[in-house]
Design an enzyme around this catalytic site. Structure first.
Site, PDB file in Angstrom:
ATOM      1  N   GLN A 296      -9.182  -6.109  11.946  1.00  0.00           N
ATOM      2  CA  GLN A 296      -8.637  -5.140  10.997  1.00  0.00           C
ATOM      3  C   GLN A 296      -9.319  -3.775  11.087  1.00  0.00           C
ATOM      4  O   GLN A 296      -9.497  -3.088  10.089  1.00  0.00           O
ATOM      5  CB  GLN A 296      -8.691  -5.678   9.561  1.00  0.00           C
ATOM      6  CG  GLN A 296      -7.702  -6.821   9.320  1.00  0.00           C
ATOM      7  CD  GLN A 296      -7.484  -7.153   7.865  1.00  0.00           C
ATOM      8  OE1 GLN A 296      -8.362  -6.942   7.031  1.00  0.00           O
ATOM      9  NE2 GLN A 296      -6.312  -7.689   7.537  1.00  0.00           N
TER      10      GLN A 296
ATOM     11  N   MET B  63      24.006   9.089   2.916  1.00  0.00           N
ATOM     12  CA  MET B  63      23.963  10.376   3.595  1.00  0.00           C
ATOM     13  C   MET B  63      24.243  10.218   5.084  1.00  0.00           C
ATOM     14  O   MET B  63      24.898  11.067   5.703  1.00  0.00           O
ATOM     15  CB  MET B  63      22.616  11.066   3.371  1.00  0.00           C
ATOM     16  CG  MET B  63      22.577  12.503   3.853  1.00  0.00           C
ATOM     17  SD  MET B  63      23.752  13.591   2.994  1.00  0.00           S
ATOM     18  CE  MET B  63      22.771  14.073   1.574  1.00  0.00           C
TER      19      MET B  63
ATOM     20  N   LYS C 131     -17.852  -0.779   5.413  1.00  0.00           N
ATOM     21  CA  LYS C 131     -18.189  -1.875   4.510  1.00  0.00           C
ATOM     22  C   LYS C 131     -19.692  -1.944   4.260  1.00  0.00           C
ATOM     23  O   LYS C 131     -20.137  -2.210   3.134  1.00  0.00           O
ATOM     24  CB  LYS C 131     -17.685  -3.202   5.087  1.00  0.00           C
ATOM     25  CG  LYS C 131     -17.823  -4.369   4.116  1.00  0.00           C
ATOM     26  CD  LYS C 131     -17.117  -5.618   4.632  1.00  0.00           C
ATOM     27  CE  LYS C 131     -17.162  -6.740   3.597  1.00  0.00           C
ATOM     28  NZ  LYS C 131     -16.430  -7.947   4.069  1.00  0.00           N
TER      29      LYS C 131
ATOM     30  N   GLU D  66       0.813  -1.218   0.000  1.00  0.00           N
ATOM     31  CA  GLU D  66       0.000   0.000   0.000  1.00  0.00           C
ATOM     32  C   GLU D  66       0.849   1.272   0.000  1.00  0.00           C
ATOM     33  O   GLU D  66       0.443   2.289  -0.568  1.00  0.00           O
ATOM     34  CB  GLU D  66      -0.949   0.013   1.209  1.00  0.00           C
ATOM     35  CG  GLU D  66      -2.071  -1.004   1.133  1.00  0.00           C
ATOM     36  CD  GLU D  66      -1.704  -2.365   1.708  1.00  0.00           C
ATOM     37  OE1 GLU D  66      -2.579  -3.249   1.763  1.00  0.00           O
ATOM     38  OE2 GLU D  66      -0.519  -2.539   2.115  1.00  0.00           O
TER      39      GLU D  66
END
Length: 586
Positions: free
Chosen positions: A115, A480, A164, A52
């Site tokens: 979830q 770096m 949902k 994601e």
């Protein structure tokens, strides 16, 4: 006319209404109802990402290339929380983006359901706005509002979290004829009196500078900027986020300011008596120690976000407005002043800046041991790929070298993560930019550390037929961080060796060429200076698959110039222990 459909169908229809043609995402339980009608859409292409975070950065790359909001989609809980980094990245860099996430069914919200995560609460500080939708009938106007907010005013990311049950419920689809957003009235037209005062100050100044930030890019105001610059003859500096908005080869361009900016640009700001800041926010990477920044300068600060004006540096003339409109009005005001005989004379100022440019040009140490100089690699890449290519950098040394040693002549040619400094940005953002502009050559310029954070998106590029090109500047280290350890930690290299390019053996963990091939890409390696051009040309000739080039470069190369942490810009060094002689230059 209304039409009955599910909330999920309403969502896809709404995306089609606002002109979305691409969505980057990954399905999951809570968002799954939306994926069913998406399967039937002939207008919206869904690109299945591998993470994601990659979906969010791809949406950013798409937004950079098009100027339209990029769109990403994820499920609830961990799917949504994986979007936090790209949302924060887009927020810092004012990138228009709409993230759509599924949420557990509304009766389960607040119960710690499977979830479940309060993604609206989590992302409130890092989005321009966010919505939680619990009713199917609210989906169309919420989507319309989300795209309007993301793309108007100061652009930014907007999150739409949909339960949902709202996606599954039946509703009558009705697209809103007008939007009603109480309290959201971004000002785009600048105040005429402030603009005229700014024009007067430009004509009266002896050492003015146009300090150009990413807001000019977001406003699409490159042409207006050039007209103002050439009309006034004022020197121009372009920040990391504005590279290419004003051409590097223009005689009035004096470079990039900041921690790793050009001595001429840093010196110009420090010695200016007037700074006209356009879509810039006086970021700490530009100002150095703030109380010593441009001590003799009066400030004209133009920005579409009133919260930015005088936030870090007091503005003598604040101008709230869209940079394109501000610049257009400034041109009119300056021309009016010039017709009345009011025009600045910057001859002495240009003489001083010319000495700085001549004395302290961009340069780097050439290696003597046969290894690759990373600056040489990037310089040749910019020459061979040319100014029409898009270069998408990760974060670190390679990002600074890409900003310094590629000639940026075109707005939008340089894409990078500025404010948040997100490792892993480059590959997925380059993927999104290539999807948005498939005819343009897109090079991801990445470091070996950044590359390992999101290189799984090479699978996406290979499967979807997205032939981006990746130049991995592989120094075997978190470059770096290693540079700072060299300069400030007595060379104690704690946990920066990545083992991707070992000095004394050929074991590479991982071997980027073999990794690229495993992902269905072409893998190339370049280890000697004489092979740089032929390797880049070989990569440029491959357009049916993604290409990854492992440029194995010197481990000890550092980014110069540099303003050290917590010091004044006056203490800039153009090489280690070598600083400009400001008194001589004055």
């Amino acid at each position: 006319m209304t039409e009955q459909m599910t909330g999920a169908q309403s969502l896809i229809r709404s995306l089609e209404h606002v002109g979305v043609d691409t969505v980057f995402g990954i399905p999951g339980g809570a968002i799954l109802p939306a994926y069913d009608p998406l399967y039937d859409s002939s207008e919206v292409r869904h690109i299945l990402m591998r993470h994601e975070q990659g979906a969010g950065h791809a949406a950013e790359g798409y937004a950079y290339a098009t100027g339209k909001p990029g769109v990403c989609m994820a499920t609830s809980g961990p799917g949504a929380t994986n979007l936090v980094t790209p949302l924060a990245d887009a927020h810092m860099d004012s990138v228009p983006m709409v993230a759509i996430t599924g949420q557990v069914a509304s009766p389960a919200i607040g119960t710690d359901a499977f979830q479940e995560a309060d993604i609206c609460g989590i992302t409130m500080p890092i989005t321009k706005h966010n919505f939680l939708v619990k009713k199917a009938e609210d989906i169309p106007h919420t989507i319309a509002e989300a795209f309007h907010v993301a793309s108007s005013g100061r652009p930014g990311p907007v999150l739409v979290d949909i339960s949902k049950d709202a996606l599954q419920a039946t509703t009558d689809f009705a697209w809103p004829e007008r939007l009603d957003l109480p309290g959201y009235r971004p000002v785009t037209k600048p105040h005429g009196k402030q603009v005229r005062e700014a024009a007067r100050m430009i004509s009266e100044a002896e050492r003015p500078v146009l300090y150009v930030g990413g807001g000019v890019l977001r406003a699409g105001a490159s042409a207006e900027l050039r007209v103002l610059a050439e009309l006034t003859g004022v020197p121009v500096v372009t920040t990391l986020m504005a590279r290419g908005v004003f051409p590097d080869d223009h005689p009035q361009h004096v470079g990039m300011p900041g921690m790793h900016g050009d001595v001429s640009a840093v010196g110009a700001l420090q010695r200016a008596d007037l700074i006209v800041a356009l879509g810039a926010r006086f970021d700490d990477r530009v100002t150095g120690r703030l109380d010593s920044f441009a001590p003799g300068a009066r400030i004209v600060h133009a920005d579409i976000d009133p919260a930015e004006i005088s936030k870090n540096r007091h503005a003598d003339v604040p101008i709230v407005g869209d940079c394109r409109e501000v610049l257009a009005d400034l041109v009119v005001a300056v021309r009016s002043d010039q017709e009345k005989g009011r025009e600045g004379d910057y001859t002495a100022w240009w003489t001083q800046l010319g000495r700085l440019r001549e004395t302290y040009p961009k340069d780097y140490d050439r290696t003597e041991d046969g290894t690759l100089s990373p600056q040489h690699v990037i310089e040749r890449l910019g020459t061979l790929a040319g100014p029409e290519a898009t270069y998408v950098a990760g974060v670190g040394q390679h990002q600074m070298w890409a900003a310094q040693f590629i000639g940026h002549q075109r707005p939008g040619s340089f894409v990078n993560s500025g404010g948040l400094g997100t490792m892993g940005f480059s590959v997925p953002a380059a993927l999104g930019a290539k999807v948005a502009d498939p005819e343009r050559v897109v090079w991801a310029v990445d470091g070996d550390g950044c590359f390992q954070m999101t290189n799984q998106e090479l699978a996406t590029a290979a499967v979807e037929g997205i032939p981006l090109k990746v130049a991995v500047v592989n120094n075997g280290n978190l470059g770096m961080v290693r540079q700072w350890q060299t300069l400030y930690y007595e060379g104690r290299y704690s946990n920066t060796d990545l083992q991707t390019s070992p000095l004394d053996e050929k074991v590479r963990i991982p071997d980027f060429v073999r990794l690229a091939e495993a992902y269905g890409c072409v893998g190339l390696r370049c280890e000697t200076p004489e092979d740089i051009d032929t390797t880049i040309e070989k990569a440029m000739a491959i357009n049916d698959r993604p290409v990854v080039v492992d440029f194995t470069v010197n481990h000890d190369a550092m980014v110069w110039p540099m303003v050290g942490p917590g010091v004044s810009n006056d203490e800039i060094q153009y090489a280690r222990d070598m600083a400009p002689d400001w008194e001589h230059e004055d």
